[in-house]
Motif scaffolding. Structure first.
Motif, short mmCIF file in Angstrom:
data_model
loop_
_atom_site.label_atom_id
_atom_site.label_comp_id
_atom_site.label_asym_id
_atom_site.label_seq_id
_atom_site.Cartn_x
_atom_site.Cartn_y
_atom_site.Cartn_z
N LYS A 350 -17.85 -45.17 -13.93
CA LYS A 350 -17.94 -44.27 -12.79
C LYS A 350 -18.33 -45.07 -11.55
N ALA A 351 -17.81 -44.67 -10.39
CA ALA A 351 -18.09 -45.37 -9.13
C ALA A 351 -19.12 -44.59 -8.32
N TYR A 352 -19.97 -45.33 -7.61
CA TYR A 352 -20.99 -44.73 -6.73
C TYR A 352 -21.01 -45.46 -5.39
N ALA A 353 -21.19 -44.71 -4.32
CA ALA A 353 -21.36 -45.31 -2.99
C ALA A 353 -22.84 -45.60 -2.80
N VAL A 354 -23.29 -46.69 -3.41
CA VAL A 354 -24.69 -47.10 -3.35
C VAL A 354 -24.75 -48.63 -3.34
N PRO A 355 -25.89 -49.21 -2.94
CA PRO A 355 -27.15 -48.56 -2.59
C PRO A 355 -27.17 -48.08 -1.15
N SER A 356 -27.95 -47.05 -0.90
CA SER A 356 -28.12 -46.54 0.45
C SER A 356 -29.11 -47.41 1.21
N ASP A 357 -29.09 -47.27 2.53
CA ASP A 357 -30.06 -48.00 3.35
C ASP A 357 -31.37 -47.22 3.40
N ALA A 358 -32.32 -47.68 4.21
CA ALA A 358 -33.64 -47.04 4.27
C ALA A 358 -33.56 -45.59 4.74
N ALA A 359 -32.48 -45.25 5.47
CA ALA A 359 -32.32 -43.88 5.97
C ALA A 359 -31.49 -43.02 5.03
N GLY A 360 -31.10 -43.58 3.89
CA GLY A 360 -30.34 -42.81 2.92
C GLY A 360 -28.84 -42.82 3.14
N LYS A 361 -28.33 -43.70 4.02
CA LYS A 361 -26.90 -43.77 4.31
C LYS A 361 -26.25 -44.94 3.56
N PHE A 362 -25.01 -44.75 3.15
CA PHE A 362 -24.24 -45.85 2.58
C PHE A 362 -23.53 -46.56 3.73
N VAL A 363 -23.86 -47.83 3.90
CA VAL A 363 -23.32 -48.62 5.00
C VAL A 363 -22.36 -49.65 4.43
N THR A 364 -21.23 -49.82 5.08
CA THR A 364 -20.25 -50.79 4.59
C THR A 364 -19.57 -51.50 5.75
N HIS A 365 -19.30 -52.78 5.57
CA HIS A 365 -18.46 -53.47 6.55
C HIS A 365 -17.02 -53.06 6.31
N MET A 366 -16.19 -53.22 7.31
CA MET A 366 -14.77 -52.89 7.19
C MET A 366 -13.94 -54.15 7.37
N ALA A 367 -12.68 -54.05 6.99
CA ALA A 367 -11.76 -55.18 7.13
C ALA A 367 -10.99 -55.05 8.44
N PRO A 368 -10.42 -56.14 8.93
CA PRO A 368 -9.58 -56.02 10.13
C PRO A 368 -8.39 -55.11 9.84
N VAL A 369 -7.99 -54.34 10.83
CA VAL A 369 -6.90 -53.41 10.62
C VAL A 369 -5.58 -54.13 10.40
N THR A 370 -5.48 -55.37 10.86
CA THR A 370 -4.28 -56.16 10.67
C THR A 370 -4.64 -57.64 10.76
N ASP A 371 -3.81 -58.49 10.13
CA ASP A 371 -4.08 -59.92 10.23
C ASP A 371 -2.81 -60.76 10.22
N ARG A 372 -1.64 -60.12 10.17
CA ARG A 372 -0.37 -60.85 10.22
C ARG A 372 0.63 -60.08 11.07
N TYR A 373 1.59 -60.81 11.63
CA TYR A 373 2.48 -60.21 12.62
C TYR A 373 3.88 -60.81 12.53
N ILE A 374 4.90 -59.96 12.65
CA ILE A 374 6.26 -60.45 12.84
C ILE A 374 6.42 -60.74 14.33
N VAL A 375 6.83 -61.95 14.66
CA VAL A 375 7.05 -62.31 16.07
C VAL A 375 8.49 -62.77 16.25
N VAL A 376 8.96 -62.69 17.48
CA VAL A 376 10.34 -63.07 17.83
C VAL A 376 10.28 -64.13 18.93
#
Length: 568
Positions: A350-376
């Motif tokens: 089973k998956a859990y969104a833990v551990p929470s921070d001191a305020a009880g929130k689950f904090v997570t970093h995110m990934a870049p929305v994009t990292d490669r590009y088709i160019v002409v």
């Protein structure tokens, strides 16, 4: 092996997290074979078509598009070649655009080197895929075609809808001075959070409550070490698993400690703003020292697997069912949990969104929305060719291609040969909705409750629904069904229903000083973090690391990053 794992993560996300909900507006792009789509293929260049009629219109005259191509590992048959095969011939038949390979390279690093050489020598193919830093060099040297009007005119509704799912961030990332210079990939937002995966059957056997905090996690790890959760009478189970990478920083894989750091509001390998609004490198902030101290204490007490840094393959203890506690993204049931359950059918994860921070929130970093590009390349006479190719292979990838008979031929070929059709798209760049996983989970749940008709789903969502039903009817009898059913039931449900505080890095690129100093600084960081956790260095060594990092180029890099971010 790490590169292989990262590839698997991306591949699984792209393959199995397609185009979202049944009532998504992209469904309007689907047309039956023999309809308007087929008729527009014979239109002349003087047509007045617009929208998808123009996006999928077959060129009246043959167009040649030269590219740089990354050679896949697949073995083609019947005399097919990298630039003349079932996929290339199909896309050419749709567009009348012949793709030729100016050069080829096998593997990520050789391909990157080829791109760098093409840029340095000002000898670009008509189009190619570049990374963020290569895009910046090309823009700075005025080597790229402005695609603003071309994309607006020729981009398909499907492609535009996918880019819109990023709230404009993907296209903004490829834009400079108001001009669009690249067609970006789109990251699946769900791939970034690292969830805690727990052997629920062990947790229930030991009568332990569901974890929420760091303290809860500590108690579970200790119980899994000391209380024989697998019931074999041997002290052979371990607590929390780890990886010698320690943190992944953007898209996680099994066993990273990213979520431990995030619970302390530490974001290693990301550029963030501190309390004063200054841009700092996330691996150097004081909060990291707290997280490292906690992990070092756990390791010393045996709550973290003592062998974690020695495994040749990070998934070994998970597959062998020697651990019941590790961090990983939503798609863990695909791998390695499918192997865990195959080896022990009693295993219930089973998956859990833990551990929470001191305020009880689950904090997570995110990934870049994009990292490669088709160019002409600047001056290429048919920049629309790159856009049209993106249109047709994205439509096929997202299972919205209306040419049913031809699609079946490609699918049959892939099934019979093991060749991945996507490896022979003209560009190694895939698009999917950024919120695809959450959309699919929600749609499947509605269908299971009888609120929507699953027959209205796009093919990808329908497949997940069918597998979910099959798994419910015959639990653990078909692992091909178990994998997507559990990935969405367990991981997808967390992402859809659990509130998360999402932290994005303010910078993902490479500065001038980073080009020469970053390898050394990363090595210093990775070694210091690992050594502190396993006790080879005291926690106080973190302060020495920060001072050394700054001295060896970190201060100059921070200055450069700040200038770039502030100039945006």
């Amino acid at each position: 092996m790490k590169a292989k794992l990262l590839f698997m993560a991306v591949a699984i996300s792209v393959v199995l997290s397609g185009c979202g909900s049944s009532n998504n507006s992209n469904n309007s792009s689907e047309e039956p074979a023999g309809s308007k789509n087929e008729q527009t293929q014979t239109n002349t260049s003087g047509s007045t078509n617009s929208g998808d009629d123009l996006a999928y219109e077959k060129s009246a005259e043959p167009v040649t598009l030269s590219i740089g191509f990354k050679i896949p590992d697949d073995k083609l048959i019947n005399g097919d070649t990298n630039d003349n095969n079932v996929a290339s011939r199909y896309f050419e038949s749709l567009t009348n655009i012949k793709v030729v390979h100016s050069w080829e390279a096998k593997g990520d690093d050789p391909f990157k080197q080829k791109v760098n050489l093409a840029i340095a020598s000002n000898d670009l193919p008509d189009a190619m895929v570049v990374d963020r830093n290569q895009l910046r060099k090309l823009i700075d040297n005025d080597m790229l075609e402005d695609l603003t009007d071309t994309y607006e005119k020729y981009g398909s509704k499907l492609v535009k809808d996918i880019y819109a799912s990023t709230k404009g961030m993907a296209l903004e990332d490829a834009t400079s001075d108001g001009k669009l210079y690249g067609l970006p990939n789109v990251a699946i937002e769900a791939d970034a959070p690292a969830l805690l995966w727990v052997r629920q059957d062990w947790l229930d056997k030991l009568k332990l409550p569901a974890p929420k905090t760091i303290d809860d996690l500590e108690k579970i790890a200790q119980a899994f070490v000391e209380q024989d959760p697998d019931g074999n009478g041997k002290p052979d189970t371990v607590g929390l698993e780890g990886d010698k990478q320690v943190v992944f920083g953007q898209k996680p894989n099994p066993n990273g400690f990213d979520s431990i750091f995030s619970s302390y509001h530490a974001f290693p390998k990301n550029w963030i703003k501190d309390a004063s609004g200054n841009i700092v490198y996330g691996s150097t902030t004081p909060e990291n020292k707290e997280a490292l101290a906690k992990l070092a204490d756990w390791y010393k007490r045996g709550l973290i697997d003592k062998q974690f840094a020695l495994y040749k393959e990070t998934q070994e203890p998970i597959v062998a069912n020697k651990t019941g506690l590790f961090f990983g993204p939503w798609w863990m049931p695909y791998w390695p949990l499918a192997d865990s359950v195959t080896n022990d059918t009693k295993a219930e994860w089973k998956a859990y969104a833990v551990p929470s921070d001191a305020a009880g929130k689950f904090v997570t970093h995110m990934a870049p929305v994009t990292d490669r590009y088709i160019v002409v390349r600047k001056g290429y006479e048919h920049p629309e060719a790159a856009v049209k190719m993106l249109n047709v292979f994205t439509r096929y990838e997202r299972r919205q291609d209306p040419n049913t008979a031809e699609v079946k031929k490609l699918d049959d070929y892939a099934a019979q040969t093991g060749v991945h059709i996507r490896n022979y798209y003209p560009f190694d760049l895939l698009l999917d909705y950024s919120d695809a996983v959450v959309k699919r989970y929600n749609d499947v749940q509605k269908a299971l409750k009888g609120e929507v008709d699953p027959a209205t789903f796009d093919p990808d969502t329908k497949q997940v629904y069918d597998f979910t039903v099959l798994e419910k009817e015959n639990p653990k009898k078909n692992m091909d069904a178990w994998k997507p059913a559990k990935a969405y039931e367990l991981g997808g449900s967390i992402l859809a229903n659990e509130p998360m505080e999402k932290v994005f890095s303010v910078f993902y690129g490479m500065t001038r000083t980073m080009e020469t100093k970053w390898v050394t600084l990363e090595k210093l960081e990775n070694e210091t973090y690992l050594k502190i956790i396993v006790g080879d260095l005291p926690v106080s060594a973190f302060d020495d690391f920060v001072a050394q990092w700054k001295k060896l180029g970190g201060d100059q890099i921070t200055k450069e990053v700040t200038e770039i971010v502030n100039d945006k």
